[in-house]
Design a protein around this motif. Structure first.
Motif, PDB file in Angstrom:
ATOM      1  N   PRO A  49       0.834  -1.208   0.000  1.00  0.00           N
ATOM      2  CA  PRO A  49       0.000   0.000   0.000  1.00  0.00           C
ATOM      3  C   PRO A  49       0.865   1.253   0.000  1.00  0.00           C
ATOM      4  O   PRO A  49       1.894   1.307   0.676  1.00  0.00           O
ATOM      5  N   LYS A  50       0.458   2.229  -0.757  1.00  0.00           N
ATOM      6  CA  LYS A  50       1.198   3.484  -0.847  1.00  0.00           C
ATOM      7  C   LYS A  50       0.388   4.596  -0.194  1.00  0.00           C
ATOM      8  O   LYS A  50      -0.824   4.591  -0.224  1.00  0.00           O
ATOM      9  N   THR A  51       1.092   5.532   0.395  1.00  0.00           N
ATOM     10  CA  THR A  51       0.458   6.683   1.026  1.00  0.00           C
ATOM     11  C   THR A  51       1.015   7.932   0.377  1.00  0.00           C
ATOM     12  O   THR A  51       2.208   8.022   0.118  1.00  0.00           O
ATOM     13  N   ASN A  52       0.137   8.886   0.114  1.00  0.00           N
ATOM     14  CA  ASN A  52       0.626  10.147  -0.450  1.00  0.00           C
ATOM     15  C   ASN A  52       0.452  11.264   0.578  1.00  0.00           C
ATOM     16  O   ASN A  52      -0.156  11.079   1.631  1.00  0.00           O
ATOM     17  N   LYS A  53       0.993  12.434   0.265  1.00  0.00           N
ATOM     18  CA  LYS A  53       0.962  13.532   1.231  1.00  0.00           C
ATOM     19  C   LYS A  53      -0.458  13.988   1.551  1.00  0.00           C
ATOM     20  O   LYS A  53      -0.732  14.375   2.690  1.00  0.00           O
ATOM     21  N   ASP A  54      -1.353  13.960   0.594  1.00  0.00           N
ATOM     22  CA  ASP A  54      -2.735  14.359   0.878  1.00  0.00           C
ATOM     23  C   ASP A  54      -3.361  13.445   1.928  1.00  0.00           C
ATOM     24  O   ASP A  54      -4.061  13.914   2.827  1.00  0.00           O
ATOM     25  N   GLU A  55      -3.098  12.144   1.828  1.00  0.00           N
ATOM     26  CA  GLU A  55      -3.614  11.209   2.827  1.00  0.00           C
ATOM     27  C   GLU A  55      -3.004  11.482   4.202  1.00  0.00           C
ATOM     28  O   GLU A  55      -3.702  11.426   5.218  1.00  0.00           O
ATOM     29  N   LEU A  56      -1.702  11.785   4.229  1.00  0.00           N
ATOM     30  CA  LEU A  56      -1.053  12.107   5.500  1.00  0.00           C
ATOM     31  C   LEU A  56      -1.637  13.373   6.106  1.00  0.00           C
ATOM     32  O   LEU A  56      -1.910  13.436   7.306  1.00  0.00           O
ATOM     33  N   ARG A  57      -1.846  14.387   5.286  1.00  0.00           N
ATOM     34  CA  ARG A  57      -2.410  15.646   5.789  1.00  0.00           C
ATOM     35  C   ARG A  57      -3.810  15.436   6.363  1.00  0.00           C
ATOM     36  O   ARG A  57      -4.148  15.982   7.421  1.00  0.00           O
ATOM     37  N   LYS A  58      -4.633  14.633   5.691  1.00  0.00           N
ATOM     38  CA  LYS A  58      -5.981  14.339   6.195  1.00  0.00           C
ATOM     39  C   LYS A  58      -5.912  13.607   7.529  1.00  0.00           C
ATOM     40  O   LYS A  58      -6.686  13.886   8.444  1.00  0.00           O
ATOM     41  N   ALA A  59      -4.976  12.660   7.649  1.00  0.00           N
ATOM     42  CA  ALA A  59      -4.832  11.905   8.895  1.00  0.00           C
ATOM     43  C   ALA A  59      -4.386  12.816  10.038  1.00  0.00           C
ATOM     44  O   ALA A  59      -4.851  12.680  11.169  1.00  0.00           O
ATOM     45  N   VAL A  60      -3.500  13.778   9.734  1.00  0.00           N
ATOM     46  CA  VAL A  60      -3.053  14.729  10.755  1.00  0.00           C
ATOM     47  C   VAL A  60      -4.232  15.567  11.230  1.00  0.00           C
ATOM     48  O   VAL A  60      -4.445  15.745  12.436  1.00  0.00           O
ATOM     49  N   LEU A  61      -5.013  16.092  10.301  1.00  0.00           N
ATOM     50  CA  LEU A  61      -6.162  16.929  10.666  1.00  0.00           C
ATOM     51  C   LEU A  61      -7.206  16.141  11.454  1.00  0.00           C
ATOM     52  O   LEU A  61      -7.758  16.638  12.431  1.00  0.00           O
ATOM     53  N   LYS A  62      -7.448  14.909  11.039  1.00  0.00           N
ATOM     54  CA  LYS A  62      -8.459  14.080  11.708  1.00  0.00           C
ATOM     55  C   LYS A  62      -8.025  13.695  13.125  1.00  0.00           C
ATOM     56  O   LYS A  62      -8.828  13.721  14.058  1.00  0.00           O
ATOM     57  N   SER A  63      -6.747  13.365  13.284  1.00  0.00           N
ATOM     58  CA  SER A  63      -6.268  12.877  14.588  1.00  0.00           C
ATOM     59  C   SER A  63      -5.760  13.994  15.502  1.00  0.00           C
ATOM     60  O   SER A  63      -5.681  13.800  16.713  1.00  0.00           O
ATOM     61  N   GLY A  64      -5.359  15.126  14.913  1.00  0.00           N
ATOM     62  CA  GLY A  64      -4.744  16.181  15.706  1.00  0.00           C
ATOM     63  C   GLY A  64      -3.317  15.848  16.105  1.00  0.00           C
ATOM     64  O   GLY A  64      -2.708  16.520  16.924  1.00  0.00           O
ATOM     65  N   ASN A  65      -2.777  14.802  15.531  1.00  0.00           N
ATOM     66  CA  ASN A  65      -1.438  14.313  15.835  1.00  0.00           C
ATOM     67  C   ASN A  65      -0.549  14.552  14.613  1.00  0.00           C
ATOM     68  O   ASN A  65      -0.904  14.141  13.521  1.00  0.00           O
ATOM     69  N   MET A  82      -0.152  21.902   3.471  1.00  0.00           N
ATOM     70  CA  MET A  82       0.299  21.831   4.854  1.00  0.00           C
ATOM     71  C   MET A  82       1.575  20.983   4.953  1.00  0.00           C
ATOM     72  O   MET A  82       1.697  19.951   4.292  1.00  0.00           O
ATOM     73  N   SER A  83       2.522  21.415   5.766  1.00  0.00           N
ATOM     74  CA  SER A  83       3.754  20.653   5.965  1.00  0.00           C
ATOM     75  C   SER A  83       3.437  19.269   6.519  1.00  0.00           C
ATOM     76  O   SER A  83       2.457  19.091   7.242  1.00  0.00           O
ATOM     77  N   THR A  84       4.285  18.313   6.191  1.00  0.00           N
ATOM     78  CA  THR A  84       4.157  16.969   6.743  1.00  0.00           C
ATOM     79  C   THR A  84       5.434  16.650   7.518  1.00  0.00           C
ATOM     80  O   THR A  84       6.508  17.144   7.198  1.00  0.00           O
ATOM     81  N   PHE A  85       5.279  15.843   8.551  1.00  0.00           N
ATOM     82  CA  PHE A  85       6.397  15.475   9.412  1.00  0.00           C
ATOM     83  C   PHE A  85       6.805  14.036   9.140  1.00  0.00           C
ATOM     84  O   PHE A  85       5.989  13.210   8.752  1.00  0.00           O
ATOM     85  N   ALA A  86       8.070  13.743   9.388  1.00  0.00           N
ATOM     86  CA  ALA A  86       8.585  12.378   9.327  1.00  0.00           C
ATOM     87  C   ALA A  86       9.468  12.172  10.552  1.00  0.00           C
ATOM     88  O   ALA A  86      10.156  13.092  10.986  1.00  0.00           O
ATOM     89  N   ALA A  87       9.423  10.995  11.103  1.00  0.00           N
ATOM     90  CA  ALA A  87      10.254  10.652  12.250  1.00  0.00           C
ATOM     91  C   ALA A  87      11.246   9.578  11.817  1.00  0.00           C
ATOM     92  O   ALA A  87      10.933   8.730  10.979  1.00  0.00           O
ATOM     93  N   PHE A  88      12.444   9.627  12.396  1.00  0.00           N
ATOM     94  CA  PHE A  88      13.498   8.705  11.999  1.00  0.00           C
ATOM     95  C   PHE A  88      14.080   8.001  13.212  1.00  0.00           C
ATOM     96  O   PHE A  88      14.356   8.638  14.234  1.00  0.00           O
ATOM     97  N   THR A  89      14.280   6.701  13.092  1.00  0.00           N
ATOM     98  CA  THR A  89      14.985   5.945  14.119  1.00  0.00           C
ATOM     99  C   THR A  89      16.487   6.140  13.899  1.00  0.00           C
ATOM    100  O   THR A  89      16.914   6.658  12.860  1.00  0.00           O
TER     101      THR A  89
END
Length: 78
Positions: A8-24, A48-55
């Motif tokens: 499954p692939k995720t694009n930035k629009d999907e990430l932005r929607k998830a951020v707005l929906k979750s507040g996270n 809207m900017s998107t965030f990424a976390a790295f181990t």
């Protein structure tokens, strides 16, 4: 190789929607917060900017890739 197309692939629009929906800012985080060694943020030039976390493993791999690229370019330029 055909299995890669099933991932499954995720694009930035999907990430932005998830951020707005979750507040996270990292609703897609798939490791525990204690494993996070760094963050990145997009500039948000197309929305809207998107965030990424790295181990630490992610960071180490990026450093290795950048170093290999630099050394390859350096050997070509000589």
């Amino acid at each position: 190789m055909e299995d890669i197309g099933r991932i499954p692939k995720t694009n930035k629009d999907e990430l932005r929607k998830a951020v707005l929906k979750s507040g996270n800012p990292l609703p897609h985080l798939c490791v525990s917060a204690s494993e996070i060694s760094g963050f990145g943020i997009s500039r948000g030039t197309t929305g809207m900017s998107t965030f990424a976390a790295f181990t630490q493993e992610d960071v180490d791999l990026r450093v290795e890739c950048y170093t290999r690229s630099f050394l390859q370019i350096r050997s070509v330029v000589k």
